[in-house]
Design a protein around this motif. Structure first.
Motif, PDB file in Angstrom:
ATOM      1  N   VAL A  47      -8.121  -9.488  -7.547  1.00 18.79           N
ATOM      2  CA  VAL A  47      -7.299  -8.338  -7.182  1.00 18.79           C
ATOM      3  C   VAL A  47      -7.805  -7.734  -5.869  1.00 18.79           C
ATOM      4  O   VAL A  47      -9.013  -7.612  -5.655  1.00 18.79           O
ATOM      5  CB  VAL A  47      -7.339  -7.276  -8.303  1.00 18.79           C
ATOM      6  CG1 VAL A  47      -6.586  -6.025  -7.875  1.00 18.79           C
ATOM      7  CG2 VAL A  47      -6.741  -7.845  -9.575  1.00 18.79           C
ATOM      8  N   THR A  48      -6.883  -7.366  -5.001  1.00 16.98           N
ATOM      9  CA  THR A  48      -7.222  -6.713  -3.747  1.00 16.98           C
ATOM     10  C   THR A  48      -6.801  -5.249  -3.784  1.00 16.98           C
ATOM     11  O   THR A  48      -5.966  -4.843  -4.602  1.00 16.98           O
ATOM     12  CB  THR A  48      -6.552  -7.403  -2.554  1.00 16.98           C
ATOM     13  OG1 THR A  48      -5.128  -7.425  -2.766  1.00 16.98           O
ATOM     14  CG2 THR A  48      -7.071  -8.819  -2.389  1.00 16.98           C
ATOM     15  N   VAL A  49      -7.360  -4.456  -2.869  1.00 17.39           N
ATOM     16  CA  VAL A  49      -7.121  -3.008  -2.845  1.00 17.39           C
ATOM     17  C   VAL A  49      -6.880  -2.562  -1.410  1.00 17.39           C
ATOM     18  O   VAL A  49      -7.625  -2.944  -0.502  1.00 17.39           O
ATOM     19  CB  VAL A  49      -8.325  -2.244  -3.428  1.00 17.39           C
ATOM     20  CG1 VAL A  49      -8.124  -0.738  -3.277  1.00 17.39           C
ATOM     21  CG2 VAL A  49      -8.533  -2.607  -4.892  1.00 17.39           C
ATOM     22  N   ALA A  50      -5.849  -1.751  -1.211  1.00 16.22           N
ATOM     23  CA  ALA A  50      -5.567  -1.174   0.101  1.00 16.22           C
ATOM     24  C   ALA A  50      -5.461   0.332  -0.025  1.00 16.22           C
ATOM     25  O   ALA A  50      -4.826   0.842  -0.949  1.00 16.22           O
ATOM     26  CB  ALA A  50      -4.270  -1.740   0.677  1.00 16.22           C
ATOM     27  N   ALA A  51      -6.091   1.054   0.891  1.00 14.70           N
ATOM     28  CA  ALA A  51      -5.961   2.509   0.949  1.00 14.70           C
ATOM     29  C   ALA A  51      -4.771   2.860   1.829  1.00 14.70           C
ATOM     30  O   ALA A  51      -4.625   2.326   2.931  1.00 14.70           O
ATOM     31  CB  ALA A  51      -7.235   3.128   1.499  1.00 14.70           C
ATOM     32  N   ARG A  52      -3.943   3.769   1.355  1.00 12.54           N
ATOM     33  CA  ARG A  52      -2.759   4.187   2.110  1.00 12.54           C
ATOM     34  C   ARG A  52      -2.837   5.686   2.374  1.00 12.54           C
ATOM     35  O   ARG A  52      -3.019   6.484   1.460  1.00 12.54           O
ATOM     36  CB  ARG A  52      -1.483   3.865   1.321  1.00 12.54           C
ATOM     37  CG  ARG A  52      -0.190   4.360   1.963  1.00 12.54           C
ATOM     38  CD  ARG A  52       0.973   4.168   1.018  1.00 12.54           C
ATOM     39  NE  ARG A  52       2.196   4.814   1.474  1.00 12.54           N
ATOM     40  CZ  ARG A  52       3.169   4.218   2.152  1.00 12.54           C
ATOM     41  NH1 ARG A  52       3.045   2.942   2.458  1.00 12.54           N
ATOM     42  NH2 ARG A  52       4.240   4.883   2.526  1.00 12.54           N
TER      43      ARG A  52
ATOM     44  N   GLY B 100      -1.566  -6.474  -5.518  1.00 17.89           N
ATOM     45  CA  GLY B 100      -2.851  -5.806  -5.725  1.00 17.89           C
ATOM     46  C   GLY B 100      -2.666  -4.343  -6.062  1.00 17.89           C
ATOM     47  O   GLY B 100      -1.684  -3.950  -6.693  1.00 17.89           O
ATOM     48  N   ILE B 101      -3.610  -3.521  -5.643  1.00 19.25           N
ATOM     49  CA  ILE B 101      -3.595  -2.093  -5.933  1.00 19.25           C
ATOM     50  C   ILE B 101      -3.561  -1.313  -4.625  1.00 19.25           C
ATOM     51  O   ILE B 101      -4.371  -1.557  -3.734  1.00 19.25           O
ATOM     52  CB  ILE B 101      -4.840  -1.668  -6.733  1.00 19.25           C
ATOM     53  CG1 ILE B 101      -4.942  -2.465  -8.036  1.00 19.25           C
ATOM     54  CG2 ILE B 101      -4.808  -0.173  -7.036  1.00 19.25           C
ATOM     55  CD1 ILE B 101      -6.248  -2.256  -8.774  1.00 19.25           C
ATOM     56  N   VAL B 102      -2.632  -0.381  -4.524  1.00 18.48           N
ATOM     57  CA  VAL B 102      -2.587   0.543  -3.395  1.00 18.48           C
ATOM     58  C   VAL B 102      -3.108   1.897  -3.866  1.00 18.48           C
ATOM     59  O   VAL B 102      -2.665   2.418  -4.894  1.00 18.48           O
ATOM     60  CB  VAL B 102      -1.162   0.679  -2.831  1.00 18.48           C
ATOM     61  CG1 VAL B 102      -1.077   1.853  -1.869  1.00 18.48           C
ATOM     62  CG2 VAL B 102      -0.750  -0.601  -2.113  1.00 18.48           C
ATOM     63  N   ILE B 103      -4.067   2.451  -3.125  1.00 17.29           N
ATOM     64  CA  ILE B 103      -4.611   3.769  -3.442  1.00 17.29           C
ATOM     65  C   ILE B 103      -3.940   4.795  -2.540  1.00 17.29           C
ATOM     66  O   ILE B 103      -4.035   4.721  -1.315  1.00 17.29           O
ATOM     67  CB  ILE B 103      -6.137   3.803  -3.222  1.00 17.29           C
ATOM     68  CG1 ILE B 103      -6.826   2.770  -4.116  1.00 17.29           C
ATOM     69  CG2 ILE B 103      -6.682   5.192  -3.506  1.00 17.29           C
ATOM     70  CD1 ILE B 103      -8.327   2.675  -3.889  1.00 17.29           C
ATOM     71  N   GLU B 104      -3.259   5.749  -3.143  1.00 12.46           N
ATOM     72  CA  GLU B 104      -2.607   6.815  -2.383  1.00 12.46           C
ATOM     73  C   GLU B 104      -3.629   7.912  -2.105  1.00 12.46           C
ATOM     74  O   GLU B 104      -3.943   8.733  -2.966  1.00 12.46           O
ATOM     75  CB  GLU B 104      -1.408   7.355  -3.148  1.00 12.46           C
ATOM     76  CG  GLU B 104      -0.254   6.366  -3.235  1.00 12.46           C
ATOM     77  CD  GLU B 104       1.034   7.036  -3.657  1.00 12.46           C
ATOM     78  OE1 GLU B 104       1.157   7.392  -4.836  1.00 12.46           O
ATOM     79  OE2 GLU B 104       1.908   7.222  -2.785  1.00 12.46           O
ATOM     80  N   MET B 105      -4.130   7.941  -0.886  1.00 12.32           N
ATOM     81  CA  MET B 105      -5.232   8.822  -0.539  1.00 12.32           C
ATOM     82  C   MET B 105      -4.834  10.291  -0.509  1.00 12.32           C
ATOM     83  O   MET B 105      -5.689  11.174  -0.630  1.00 12.32           O
ATOM     84  CB  MET B 105      -5.813   8.410   0.817  1.00 12.32           C
ATOM     85  CG  MET B 105      -6.411   7.008   0.833  1.00 12.32           C
ATOM     86  SD  MET B 105      -7.779   6.817  -0.333  1.00 12.32           S
ATOM     87  CE  MET B 105      -8.974   7.947   0.369  1.00 12.32           C
ATOM     88  N   ASP B 106      -3.540  10.576  -0.347  1.00  9.97           N
ATOM     89  CA  ASP B 106      -3.132  11.977  -0.282  1.00  9.97           C
ATOM     90  C   ASP B 106      -3.172  12.668  -1.633  1.00  9.97           C
ATOM     91  O   ASP B 106      -2.964  13.880  -1.725  1.00  9.97           O
ATOM     92  CB  ASP B 106      -1.737  12.106   0.336  1.00  9.97           C
ATOM     93  CG  ASP B 106      -0.650  11.408  -0.485  1.00  9.97           C
ATOM     94  OD1 ASP B 106      -0.984  10.735  -1.484  1.00  9.97           O
ATOM     95  OD2 ASP B 106       0.530  11.532  -0.122  1.00  9.97           O
TER      96      ASP B 106
END
Length: 527
Positions: free
Chosen positions: A83-88, A103-109
């Motif tokens: 699994v991969t992870v991207a910060a948005r 993968g997983i997107v992290i919603e930083m807001d």
């Protein structure tokens, strides 16, 4: 596999089990949150560029950096997960850089902004600074810092971008020649590495991580907090635009102005290929352009113009006459008379000027459209040839959008950061200090530009990159996108081995930032 994660530790552990399970455990989005989360997940396959559409399998809305750390620690510990992870942040990427296919997107807001201003008096040691969450936007920091009469020194033209997002790329605007990019104005960071380690770093503490993350394209860690250097904010800004019909005079004057940092506070420039381009770039400039350069020459062919835009900050100090400062500057310039205009605006309105252009583009249906942008760093020695290359490849009469071009100074950039600057092959030491940013910020209206048309623009951009990256010009992409590992290797050049070493140190499994397309995800068992 479709589901959404919310910000409790229980849900994080559930999703890790689901994603890592060899039997591919599947859950519905509504099992982990309200039904509208499915729409949110689909939205995360979009970005401002609207060129790449990679949909994630999951969305994490953390409430603290510890939630991100728990997720990455668990993924790093798994011996079978890929699994991969991207910060948005604000989703302003152009080529899917903040996306994570399956993968997983992290919603930083979703992490509270928590902006804390630390103001130092004139009789105190140290600098004024702001501690701010990585997912907060620069406009939020501006609004809060102005309450204390302070402001960050370096900006981007558009303020609705996340702190962590621009620090992962560079962060440039018209103040960069004077104060350096945003990554040169950071005192400290909190970073979650690809291993899940939550580390506070600075130039003197965990410095290798600190400099690697700055301009590191999200490859080494996720910025959850930044300490941003502040300075006194001016009250007003004197904003000037002058026009040229000769490229050499235009660039000579730009280089003259960056040699006056005690007088000039901001400098940018534009190539203006047609009258609509001039009108679109003048929306935020609140001056009546009672006369405009004649875009059609006597022979009937289109004429290209150039515009220098500079500003002088007015701190309302009694012994400083801003009008006299502007007169001293313009008296040394070689613009095309009488095409020079000036206005006085508030500091906030000046910094937030692009929001007016956003409103105009939205009203015309040109905001949520594909944006095949191209940004290049070009050595001074190659800027004229690059301009010719660019103008030979764009349709001058049909181009819509601004073309930015202005000089920067190499000694304002920390050499230990991950960002790649151009290297001129043959020039004097003085010329080596100057390089240009060129931003081809084109919008495409789907009503007039089909998918085939968009593909043609992307192929044109690639041709420009390939031609400009040769030793003859020596350009490098800013906000880079490359089609293969070989191209990335060439992009980093002599810094490639350092970049790989940092990846192996801080994200050895290749979990982070898959949308950049630089490294592949690997199993822990292969280490």
């Amino acid at each position: 596999m479709e589901f959404a994660i919310f910000c409790t530790k229980v849900n994080i552990l559930i999703i890790i089990i689901a994603l890592c399970s060899p039997c591919k455990f599947i859950q519905s989005p509504i099992d982990f949150g309200p039904p509208n989360m499915l729409q949110a997940k689909n939205t995360l396959s979009l970005d401002f560029g609207r060129i790449i559409f990679d949909s994630p399998s999951a969305v994490l809305r953390p409430q603290s950096p510890e939630d991100i750390s728990l997720l990455l620690t668990s993924l790093f510990a798994s011996s079978f997960s890929k699994v991969t992870v991207a910060a948005r942040g604000a989703g302003h990427s152009i080529r899917g850089q903040a996306q994570a296919l399956d993968g997983i997107v992290i919603e930083m807001d979703s992490i509270p902004s928590n902006i804390y201003i630390h103001k130092r008096g004139h009789d105190e040691e140290g600098f004024s600074y702001a501690d701010v969450s990585g997912g907060a936007m620069w406009i939020e920091l501006l609004e809060e810092s102005l309450k204390f009469g302070l402001s960050p020194r370096s900006w981007t033209d558009y303020l609705y971008l996340s702190i962590g997002g621009t620090l992962s790329n560079g962060g440039i605007s018209g103040q960069t020649f004077k104060h350096g990019p945003q990554i040169s104005n950071v005192l400290q960071l909190d970073v979650v590495t690809g291993k899940g380690d939550l580390i506070t770093c600075s130039p003197t503490k965990s410095s290798e991580l600190f400099y690697a993350v700055l301009g590191g394209l999200g490859q080494f860690g996720i910025i959850t907090r930044a300490r941003i250097l502040l300075q006194e904010a001016p009250q007003k800004v004197k904003w000037v635009r002058a026009f040229y019909d000769d490229f050499d005079a235009f660039t000579m004057d730009q280089e003259l102005l960056i040699s006056m940092p005690d007088l000039v506070d901001y400098l940018e420039g534009f190539i203006i290929p047609n009258e609509p381009s001039l009108l679109s770039s003048s929306i935020a400039f609140p001056a009546h352009l009672d006369s405009m350069p004649p875009f059609l020459s006597e022979g009937g062919s289109s004429k290209v113009y150039y515009c220098i835009e500079f500003a002088v900050y007015d701190f309302q100090v009694r012994d400083t006459n801003v009008e006299q400062v502007v007169e001293k500057i313009t008296s040394q310039m070689s613009y095309k008379a009488p095409f020079i205009y000036s206005v006085e605006v508030s500091y906030f309105d000046f910094l937030n000027r692009v929001s007016m252009e956003e409103i105009s583009l939205r009203s015309r249906g040109l905001w949520e459209v594909p944006h095949p942008w191209l940004n290049m760093f070009v050595p001074k020695s190659g800027i004229k040839e690059f301009k010719c290359l660019l103008m030979d490849n764009i349709a001058v009469n049909e181009f819509e959008g601004p073309i930015l071009i202005y000089p920067l100074l190499r000694d304002k950039w920390h050499t230990n950061t991950s960002i790649v600057l151009p290297q001129a092959s043959t020039c004097s030491e003085e010329d080596e200090q100057v390089f240009y940013i060129v931003g081809v910020l084109q919008s495409t209206n789907p009503a007039s530009c089909s998918a085939q048309c968009l593909d043609g623009i992307l192929r044109r951009n690639r041709r420009i990159v390939e031609a400009a990256s040769t030793e003859k010009i020596g350009a490098k992409q800013y906000l880079p996108h490359h089609p293969s590992l070989m191209h990335w290797h060439n992009h980093f050049g002599r810094h490639w081995n350092r970049f790989v070493a940092h990846k192996n140190l801080f994200d050895p499994l290749g979990i982070l930032a898959p949308g950049q397309g630089i490294f592949s995800r690997i199993h822990a068992s292969t280490l």
